[in-house]
Design a protein around this motif. Structure first.
Motif, PDB file in Angstrom:
ATOM      1  N   VAL A   1       0.835  -1.198   0.000  1.00 30.58           N
ATOM      2  CA  VAL A   1       0.000   0.000   0.000  1.00 30.58           C
ATOM      3  C   VAL A   1       0.872   1.251   0.000  1.00 30.58           C
ATOM      4  O   VAL A   1       1.797   1.381   0.805  1.00 30.58           O
ATOM      5  CB  VAL A   1      -0.938   0.033   1.234  1.00 30.58           C
ATOM      6  N   ARG A   2       0.557   2.145  -0.932  1.00 30.27           N
ATOM      7  CA  ARG A   2       1.135   3.493  -0.929  1.00 30.27           C
ATOM      8  C   ARG A   2      -0.024   4.453  -0.709  1.00 30.27           C
ATOM      9  O   ARG A   2      -0.997   4.451  -1.471  1.00 30.27           O
ATOM     10  CB  ARG A   2       1.836   3.802  -2.244  1.00 30.27           C
ATOM     11  N   ALA A   3       0.056   5.262   0.344  1.00 33.14           N
ATOM     12  CA  ALA A   3      -1.049   6.142   0.719  1.00 33.14           C
ATOM     13  C   ALA A   3      -0.687   7.597   0.484  1.00 33.14           C
ATOM     14  O   ALA A   3       0.390   8.053   0.901  1.00 33.14           O
ATOM     15  CB  ALA A   3      -1.423   5.929   2.184  1.00 33.14           C
ATOM     16  N   LEU A   4      -1.578   8.312  -0.176  1.00 33.54           N
ATOM     17  CA  LEU A   4      -1.398   9.748  -0.378  1.00 33.54           C
ATOM     18  C   LEU A   4      -1.826  10.471   0.894  1.00 33.54           C
ATOM     19  O   LEU A   4      -2.964  10.311   1.360  1.00 33.54           O
ATOM     20  CB  LEU A   4      -2.244  10.223  -1.556  1.00 33.54           C
ATOM     21  N   VAL A   5      -0.927  11.260   1.472  1.00 30.17           N
ATOM     22  CA  VAL A   5      -1.246  12.003   2.684  1.00 30.17           C
ATOM     23  C   VAL A   5      -0.891  13.470   2.482  1.00 30.17           C
ATOM     24  O   VAL A   5       0.144  13.795   1.918  1.00 30.17           O
ATOM     25  CB  VAL A   5      -0.499  11.443   3.921  1.00 30.17           C
ATOM     26  N   ARG A   6      -1.766  14.332   2.942  1.00 33.03           N
ATOM     27  CA  ARG A   6      -1.475  15.758   2.856  1.00 33.03           C
ATOM     28  C   ARG A   6      -0.391  16.135   3.859  1.00 33.03           C
ATOM     29  O   ARG A   6      -0.177  15.438   4.854  1.00 33.03           O
ATOM     30  CB  ARG A   6      -2.746  16.565   3.119  1.00 33.03           C
ATOM     31  N   ARG A   7       0.249  17.244   3.609  1.00 34.57           N
ATOM     32  CA  ARG A   7       1.378  17.652   4.439  1.00 34.57           C
ATOM     33  C   ARG A   7       0.977  17.920   5.887  1.00 34.57           C
ATOM     34  O   ARG A   7       1.782  17.803   6.785  1.00 34.57           O
ATOM     35  CB  ARG A   7       2.047  18.899   3.828  1.00 34.57           C
ATOM     36  N   ASN A   8      -0.262  18.308   6.095  1.00 34.61           N
ATOM     37  CA  ASN A   8      -0.729  18.606   7.447  1.00 34.61           C
ATOM     38  C   ASN A   8      -1.660  17.537   8.005  1.00 34.61           C
ATOM     39  O   ASN A   8      -2.364  17.772   8.989  1.00 34.61           O
ATOM     40  CB  ASN A   8      -1.433  19.969   7.463  1.00 34.61           C
ATOM     41  N   SER A   9      -1.685  16.362   7.373  1.00 33.65           N
ATOM     42  CA  SER A   9      -2.597  15.303   7.815  1.00 33.65           C
ATOM     43  C   SER A   9      -2.161  14.706   9.149  1.00 33.65           C
ATOM     44  O   SER A   9      -0.964  14.533   9.410  1.00 33.65           O
ATOM     45  CB  SER A   9      -2.658  14.170   6.774  1.00 33.65           C
ATOM     46  N   ARG A  10      -3.154  14.377   9.981  1.00 35.74           N
ATOM     47  CA  ARG A  10      -2.883  13.562  11.167  1.00 35.74           C
ATOM     48  C   ARG A  10      -2.684  12.120  10.702  1.00 35.74           C
ATOM     49  O   ARG A  10      -3.516  11.575   9.972  1.00 35.74           O
ATOM     50  CB  ARG A  10      -4.050  13.622  12.150  1.00 35.74           C
ATOM     51  N   LEU A  11      -1.597  11.518  11.148  1.00 36.45           N
ATOM     52  CA  LEU A  11      -1.255  10.171  10.678  1.00 36.45           C
ATOM     53  C   LEU A  11      -1.570   9.092  11.719  1.00 36.45           C
ATOM     54  O   LEU A  11      -1.134   7.945  11.573  1.00 36.45           O
ATOM     55  CB  LEU A  11       0.231  10.120  10.306  1.00 36.45           C
ATOM     56  N   ASP A  12      -2.340   9.444  12.735  1.00 34.83           N
ATOM     57  CA  ASP A  12      -2.646   8.500  13.814  1.00 34.83           C
ATOM     58  C   ASP A  12      -3.202   7.184  13.293  1.00 34.83           C
ATOM     59  O   ASP A  12      -2.854   6.101  13.782  1.00 34.83           O
ATOM     60  CB  ASP A  12      -3.669   9.105  14.787  1.00 34.83           C
ATOM     61  N   ASN A  13      -4.096   7.243  12.283  1.00 36.58           N
ATOM     62  CA  ASN A  13      -4.749   6.032  11.783  1.00 36.58           C
ATOM     63  C   ASN A  13      -3.818   5.116  11.002  1.00 36.58           C
ATOM     64  O   ASN A  13      -4.188   3.980  10.691  1.00 36.58           O
ATOM     65  CB  ASN A  13      -5.940   6.410  10.902  1.00 36.58           C
ATOM     66  N   LEU A  14      -2.615   5.599  10.662  1.00 40.98           N
ATOM     67  CA  LEU A  14      -1.669   4.766   9.907  1.00 40.98           C
ATOM     68  C   LEU A  14      -0.441   4.391  10.733  1.00 40.98           C
ATOM     69  O   LEU A  14       0.447   3.706  10.219  1.00 40.98           O
ATOM     70  CB  LEU A  14      -1.222   5.516   8.637  1.00 40.98           C
ATOM     71  N   GLN A  15      -0.411   4.825  11.978  1.00 40.86           N
ATOM     72  CA  GLN A  15       0.760   4.546  12.810  1.00 40.86           C
ATOM     73  C   GLN A  15       0.953   3.048  12.996  1.00 40.86           C
ATOM     74  O   GLN A  15       0.013   2.306  13.260  1.00 40.86           O
ATOM     75  CB  GLN A  15       0.624   5.222  14.181  1.00 40.86           C
ATOM     76  N   GLY A  16       2.203   2.604  12.845  1.00 41.50           N
ATOM     77  CA  GLY A  16       2.540   1.203  13.066  1.00 41.50           C
ATOM     78  C   GLY A  16       2.231   0.297  11.895  1.00 41.50           C
ATOM     79  O   GLY A  16       2.467  -0.917  11.976  1.00 41.50           O
ATOM     80  N   LEU A  17       1.724   0.843  10.798  1.00 42.79           N
ATOM     81  CA  LEU A  17       1.381   0.030   9.632  1.00 42.79           C
ATOM     82  C   LEU A  17       2.502   0.087   8.595  1.00 42.79           C
ATOM     83  O   LEU A  17       3.176   1.107   8.443  1.00 42.79           O
ATOM     84  CB  LEU A  17       0.079   0.516   8.996  1.00 42.79           C
ATOM     85  N   ASP A  18       2.677  -1.008   7.885  1.00 37.39           N
ATOM     86  CA  ASP A  18       3.711  -1.089   6.851  1.00 37.39           C
ATOM     87  C   ASP A  18       3.174  -0.463   5.564  1.00 37.39           C
ATOM     88  O   ASP A  18       2.809  -1.144   4.600  1.00 37.39           O
ATOM     89  CB  ASP A  18       4.092  -2.558   6.621  1.00 37.39           C
ATOM     90  N   VAL A  19       3.111   0.871   5.580  1.00 38.45           N
ATOM     91  CA  VAL A  19       2.536   1.627   4.472  1.00 38.45           C
ATOM     92  C   VAL A  19       3.552   2.645   3.977  1.00 38.45           C
ATOM     93  O   VAL A  19       4.189   3.338   4.770  1.00 38.45           O
ATOM     94  CB  VAL A  19       1.247   2.354   4.919  1.00 38.45           C
ATOM     95  N   GLU A  20       3.683   2.731   2.663  1.00 42.32           N
ATOM     96  CA  GLU A  20       4.535   3.750   2.063  1.00 42.32           C
ATOM     97  C   GLU A  20       3.721   5.040   1.931  1.00 42.32           C
ATOM     98  O   GLU A  20       2.602   5.021   1.416  1.00 42.32           O
ATOM     99  CB  GLU A  20       4.987   3.276   0.676  1.00 42.32           C
TER     100      GLU A  20
END
Length: 330
Positions: free
Chosen positions: A28-47
């Motif tokens: 999985v490669r996830a598009l994230v905005r520069r100011n996004s909260r990343l809490d929901n992806l913490q600890g996941l093997d995601v690019e």
């Protein structure tokens, strides 16, 4: 091992979808905005690919991925967010679908909404064959989702392999923001700040079933078709009664006519907000509640095998998650 590009992975549906994809062996490669909260992806093997739906270089971000799940959208019922709704939902969808073509993406699942379909007459459930005239859709969020879905339809007609899914009202874990359902129904109930309710109804579904519906649409969906990802039609009172059973808290017993919250919302948005007060009730949200939003998900169940987890389970999962994350004390 296929590589999936996911937009909206930090959000409610997206976070559940990313977890499912990883479990099923996808990269999985996830598009994230520069100011996004990343809490929901913490600890996941995601690019992580940093960017925005309107960026001109999205094709480069998608290179090497075979499939795209375009889940991201701006969700707001505030009338002041009109321009952003069209910029992100409509122009952003147009941009990312064009980028996907450039990047050689093989198949796309586009996340629309039942909001784009509209509502039926006389409170009757409707299916994918229904389409309310766009001018009858309440509020700019619904209208923006309709026009965004049209971008997917046009891209599909131009040769891209796109399946459209239309989730109803998801409930469950990872509702970080939270959504209006999580905030205005579940959390208000848990915080004992819901003395009354409005007579309305919605179609609800476990958010994990919505995630499964996305993957099933990728695997089994017909190109150009749309699939309602929903489960059970419930009145708001029925949902609150189930929440009461789960939490042991009393459900409100008195309903109020829609004109009361509509009056409050009008004062909030039209008078107090321009003076600097943060509004609490959106006018469009109240207007939407005047028409029960009931849907028939039989097509997704029969053609895709969409799961139908009990809404009681979804509510319990949501309550347990909100409590565990400190949104409310039990």
């Amino acid at each position: 091992m296929k590589k999936a590009f996911v937009t909206g992975g930090t959000g409610f549906v997206g976070a559940n979808l990313v977890r499912l994809l990883l479990k099923e062996g996808y990269q999985v490669r996830a598009l994230v905005r520069r100011n996004s909260r990343l809490d929901n992806l913490q600890g996941l093997d995601v690019e992580l690919a940093q960017g925005d739906l309107t960026d001109p270089d999205l094709a480069a971000q998608m290179m090497g991925c075979e499939v795209l799940f375009h889940v991201a959208a701006h969700y707001s019922l505030w009338q002041t967010d009109r321009d952003r709704l069209y910029q992100v939902n409509v122009l952003g969808t147009r941009n990312i679908l064009a980028a996907a073509r450039q990047a050689g993406i093989e198949r796309i699942v586009y996340t629309s909404s039942v909001a784009a379909i509209g509502v039926g007459d006389h409170d009757q459930p409707i299916d994918e064959t229904h389409q309310s005239p766009v001018e009858e859709l309440v509020g700019h969020y619904k209208k923006s989702k309709y026009w965004a879905e049209q971008e997917a339809v046009k891209a599909c007609q131009a040769g891209q392999d796109i399946v459209i899914v239309n989730p109803s009202t998801p409930i469950g874990a990872w509702d970080l923001k939270p959504t209006p359902t999580g905030e205005d129904l579940i959390l208000r109930m848990l915080r004992r700040t819901m003395p009354v309710y409005v007579e309305t109804g919605l179609n609800f579904i476990h958010v994990e079933d919505v995630a499964q519906g996305h993957l099933l649409a990728l695997q089994k969906g017909k190109t150009g078709d749309r699939y309602i990802l929903g489960h059970q039609n419930l009145t708001l009172k029925q949902l609150l009664d189930q929440l009461s059973q789960i939490t042991g808290l009393p459900a409100p017993t008195r309903s109020i006519p829609a004109w009361i919250p509509l009056s409050v919302a009008w004062v909030d948005e039209r008078i107090l907000a321009p003076l600097g007060k943060t509004p609490t009730i959106p006018i469009d949200g109240v207007k939407m509640s005047q028409h029960p939003m009931y849907y028939d998900a039989a097509k997704a169940v029969s053609e895709l095998g969409l799961p139908q987890t009990p809404i009681y389970t979804a509510l319990k999962d949501a309550v347990d998650w909100f409590v565990s994350k400190g949104y409310v004390e039990r």
